[in-house]
Design a protein around this motif. Sequence first.
Motif, PDB file in Angstrom:
ATOM      1  N   THR A 114       0.853  -1.192   0.000  1.00  0.00           N
ATOM      2  CA  THR A 114       0.000   0.000   0.000  1.00  0.00           C
ATOM      3  C   THR A 114       0.884   1.235   0.000  1.00  0.00           C
ATOM      4  O   THR A 114       1.885   1.306   0.705  1.00  0.00           O
ATOM      5  CB  THR A 114      -0.940   0.028   1.214  1.00  0.00           C
ATOM      6  N   LEU A 115       0.495   2.196  -0.807  1.00  0.00           N
ATOM      7  CA  LEU A 115       1.230   3.447  -0.950  1.00  0.00           C
ATOM      8  C   LEU A 115       0.248   4.599  -0.829  1.00  0.00           C
ATOM      9  O   LEU A 115      -0.812   4.589  -1.464  1.00  0.00           O
ATOM     10  CB  LEU A 115       1.923   3.497  -2.316  1.00  0.00           C
ATOM     11  N   LEU A 116       0.580   5.586  -0.008  1.00  0.00           N
ATOM     12  CA  LEU A 116      -0.225   6.795   0.112  1.00  0.00           C
ATOM     13  C   LEU A 116       0.658   7.973  -0.278  1.00  0.00           C
ATOM     14  O   LEU A 116       1.764   8.134   0.256  1.00  0.00           O
ATOM     15  CB  LEU A 116      -0.733   6.976   1.539  1.00  0.00           C
ATOM     16  N   GLY A 117       0.192   8.791  -1.214  1.00  0.00           N
ATOM     17  CA  GLY A 117       0.999   9.895  -1.697  1.00  0.00           C
ATOM     18  C   GLY A 117       0.233  11.199  -1.718  1.00  0.00           C
ATOM     19  O   GLY A 117      -0.982  11.205  -1.987  1.00  0.00           O
ATOM     20  N   SER A 118       0.931  12.291  -1.469  1.00  0.00           N
ATOM     21  CA  SER A 118       0.291  13.607  -1.471  1.00  0.00           C
ATOM     22  C   SER A 118       0.252  14.177  -2.885  1.00  0.00           C
ATOM     23  O   SER A 118       0.589  15.334  -3.128  1.00  0.00           O
ATOM     24  CB  SER A 118       1.026  14.564  -0.518  1.00  0.00           C
ATOM     25  N   ASP A 119      -0.180  13.354  -3.812  1.00  0.00           N
ATOM     26  CA  ASP A 119      -0.345  13.746  -5.201  1.00  0.00           C
ATOM     27  C   ASP A 119      -1.416  12.843  -5.786  1.00  0.00           C
ATOM     28  O   ASP A 119      -1.403  11.630  -5.554  1.00  0.00           O
ATOM     29  CB  ASP A 119       0.966  13.601  -5.979  1.00  0.00           C
ATOM     30  N   GLY A 137      -2.035  16.175   1.985  1.00  0.00           N
ATOM     31  CA  GLY A 137      -0.775  16.075   2.720  1.00  0.00           C
ATOM     32  C   GLY A 137      -0.951  15.719   4.183  1.00  0.00           C
ATOM     33  O   GLY A 137      -0.114  15.017   4.763  1.00  0.00           O
ATOM     34  N   LEU A 138      -2.033  16.177   4.808  1.00  0.00           N
ATOM     35  CA  LEU A 138      -2.246  15.864   6.221  1.00  0.00           C
ATOM     36  C   LEU A 138      -2.491  14.378   6.424  1.00  0.00           C
ATOM     37  O   LEU A 138      -1.973  13.773   7.367  1.00  0.00           O
ATOM     38  CB  LEU A 138      -3.411  16.688   6.773  1.00  0.00           C
ATOM     39  N   ASP A 139      -3.262  13.769   5.532  1.00  0.00           N
ATOM     40  CA  ASP A 139      -3.467  12.319   5.613  1.00  0.00           C
ATOM     41  C   ASP A 139      -2.143  11.574   5.469  1.00  0.00           C
ATOM     42  O   ASP A 139      -1.898  10.573   6.148  1.00  0.00           O
ATOM     43  CB  ASP A 139      -4.444  11.856   4.526  1.00  0.00           C
ATOM     44  N   MET A 144       2.596   8.687   7.824  1.00  0.00           N
ATOM     45  CA  MET A 144       4.024   8.614   8.131  1.00  0.00           C
ATOM     46  C   MET A 144       4.250   8.434   9.632  1.00  0.00           C
ATOM     47  O   MET A 144       5.223   7.816  10.053  1.00  0.00           O
ATOM     48  CB  MET A 144       4.741   9.875   7.644  1.00  0.00           C
ATOM     49  N   GLY A 145       3.335   8.970  10.428  1.00  0.00           N
ATOM     50  CA  GLY A 145       3.449   8.849  11.870  1.00  0.00           C
ATOM     51  C   GLY A 145       2.910   7.541  12.419  1.00  0.00           C
ATOM     52  O   GLY A 145       2.962   7.317  13.633  1.00  0.00           O
ATOM     53  N   LEU A 569     -11.366  19.101   2.804  1.00  0.00           N
ATOM     54  CA  LEU A 569     -12.244  20.055   3.478  1.00  0.00           C
ATOM     55  C   LEU A 569     -12.533  19.603   4.902  1.00  0.00           C
ATOM     56  O   LEU A 569     -12.433  20.392   5.855  1.00  0.00           O
ATOM     57  CB  LEU A 569     -13.556  20.215   2.697  1.00  0.00           C
ATOM     58  N   VAL A 570     -12.873  18.336   5.060  1.00  0.00           N
ATOM     59  CA  VAL A 570     -13.141  17.798   6.395  1.00  0.00           C
ATOM     60  C   VAL A 570     -11.902  17.925   7.277  1.00  0.00           C
ATOM     61  O   VAL A 570     -11.978  18.355   8.439  1.00  0.00           O
ATOM     62  CB  VAL A 570     -13.591  16.329   6.301  1.00  0.00           C
ATOM     63  N   ASN A 571     -10.746  17.564   6.729  1.00  0.00           N
ATOM     64  CA  ASN A 571      -9.511  17.590   7.511  1.00  0.00           C
ATOM     65  C   ASN A 571      -9.181  18.973   8.046  1.00  0.00           C
ATOM     66  O   ASN A 571      -8.467  19.094   9.054  1.00  0.00           O
ATOM     67  CB  ASN A 571      -8.340  17.084   6.666  1.00  0.00           C
ATOM     68  N   PHE A 572      -9.686  20.013   7.392  1.00  0.00           N
ATOM     69  CA  PHE A 572      -9.383  21.370   7.837  1.00  0.00           C
ATOM     70  C   PHE A 572     -10.613  22.092   8.391  1.00  0.00           C
ATOM     71  O   PHE A 572     -10.643  23.310   8.481  1.00  0.00           O
ATOM     72  CB  PHE A 572      -8.704  22.154   6.719  1.00  0.00           C
TER      73      PHE A 572
END
Length: 656
Positions: A114-119, A137-139, A144-145, A569-572
Amino acid sequence: MGRSITRKVIETRIAEGSWNPGSEIAIRIDQTLTQDATGTVAYLQFEAMGVPKVAVEIAVSYIDHNTTQIGFENADDHKYLQTIAARYGIVLSRAGNGICHQVHLERFGRPGGTLLGSDSHTPTCGGIGMIAIGAGGLDVALAMGGAPFYLVCPRVVKIHLTGRLKPWVAAKDVILEVLRMFGTRGNVNTVFEYGGPGVKTLSVPERATIANMGAECGVTTSVFPSDEVTRTFLRAQGRLSDWSVIAADRDAEYDRIAEIDLSRLVPLSATPHSPGNIATVASLQGIPVDQVCIGSCTNSSYKDLATVARILKGRVAAPNVSLVIAPGSRQVMQNIGKSGYLGDLIASGARIDPAACGFCIGNSQSPPTGGVSLRTSNRNFEGRSGTRDAKIYLVSCETAAAAAITGKITDPRKLGMRYPRIAMPGKFLIDDRMFVFPKPVANGSAVKIYRGPNIGAPPANTPFPAHIRGVAAIKVGDRVTTDHIIPAGARMKYRSNIPRYSEFVFESLDAGFSARAVRIRDAGRHNIIVGGVSYGEGSSREHAAICPMFLGVKVVLAKSFQRIHMNNLVNFGILPLTFGNEADYEKIDQNDELDIAGAAEAVSAGRPLALVNRTKGAEIGVLYSLTERQRRIVLAGGLLSMQRRKTEGGAVEDHE
């Protein structure tokens, strides 16, 4: 019933929930990637979490978007990224090493992972059997954490391929046919899974092209099997140990099966101004062309550029055509150089751009006023090229090369030459010296983080208001993209400076929006954005949520949303609402006063909301489709504020 590839991979990574399409699940992430346009803010958010180092098997920070230095801002951001990588155990891919998706496919992607990318084009690695998902990016920072990634358990559509592509028809034409069939909306929370006997006729670069541009359909991701073709590719990359077989069961269950006979496809083009506007190249033949740009993460592999070089060999670009070629990676550049193809491209009159995103995001090679540009990239939104009135057509490398020769849109089958068949190297020339691999350090916190004057902490949001006393600060139409909301190109150098970048929100649609939103915010009212169909399609750029949040936007009311932007939108802490009746869109005009009484209490309880247009004296039915977890995030003012509560060891206390 048997299981699909999608279900097999996701089920092994589920941390919360279970396989039940339509329900929310959380999955563990093996790898992450960021790029410099979204990565600076992602790492600022990661820093704010207080986690001592990355907790995934590998995290890679790519510098590939803003590699042209005009002013100090980009260079400062790159220096920040380098020090962040050293501090937290992240691999840094330096400017010039290539585009994140092409490079990750070559050097790090792993079948079955599984790969998650900010793009948004992270699904490129689906070409080797990886569940690769684009996100804000926040996800990615949270992943990463060590936190799981939340998503809607997807429905799976099988695209069953038969036959074989005919000469002059390419993988780009396959995905353009998929876009013709499925369109750019209505595919949210869906995975396209490719299967059938036609799959084995496609190389990994061809599969990656198809998976990459599946993002324009709005799907969660696209995925191919990992088979002997995948094995051959990874062996040529010196990574045979990363290979494994990933295949669907013979009796796998799908929500829908769509058939494509590869042998029946013809050269296609996406016409201005949407990847979903599909026409045959033959129907466009004869349109004069001002520019041809070959490259981007969609079509910049060794096979792509070698094919173009063979077509152009001995020819020179037409006098009216500006020809630009951007290899997808340094590895591609070195290998076409070794094979002699680079010399052929240069001899044809092509200008060789750096191995970077460049023209695709509008920060270089803008077309002339009103010009026609044929590009092998994945998006042709109005103004994205850097020239507002340019006409961008998205085509295959073969069609692009034909236009470069003839000076007009030309069906490549009419060139009157033998189609070049490219033999892939048994082993690529591999040079990983442009990666900076993290060194073990006794005390990572001893690494000093560089912060230039353009870099600031992520702005904090306030809890969601008890009552929305709002103003329709802007009303926009259908298919407003994240490029419309917050511009890319030259403006992107302000990505680390949210107050400055916020000055350009909706710049291309209404240059007065930012100042108006500030006036509304400072007057104690809440900004509301009113949008149409497929609001927020395109890039994963979370600045399209952060900057409106900074300006005091509390609600976006639209006919429908694209997945990544709605999550951002939800994340912010911005509430995404949809019209209960799309016809009610006509009942709101810009500057109308829009109130929602008891908004916070209703959202907390999951009860319906009532929006009142005070200006027109009308009540408008609105809906929200949020999980309990998402509702808590909105009420708290965003996910970052919730994630700042950490244990002493840096683990996330509350993934909610």
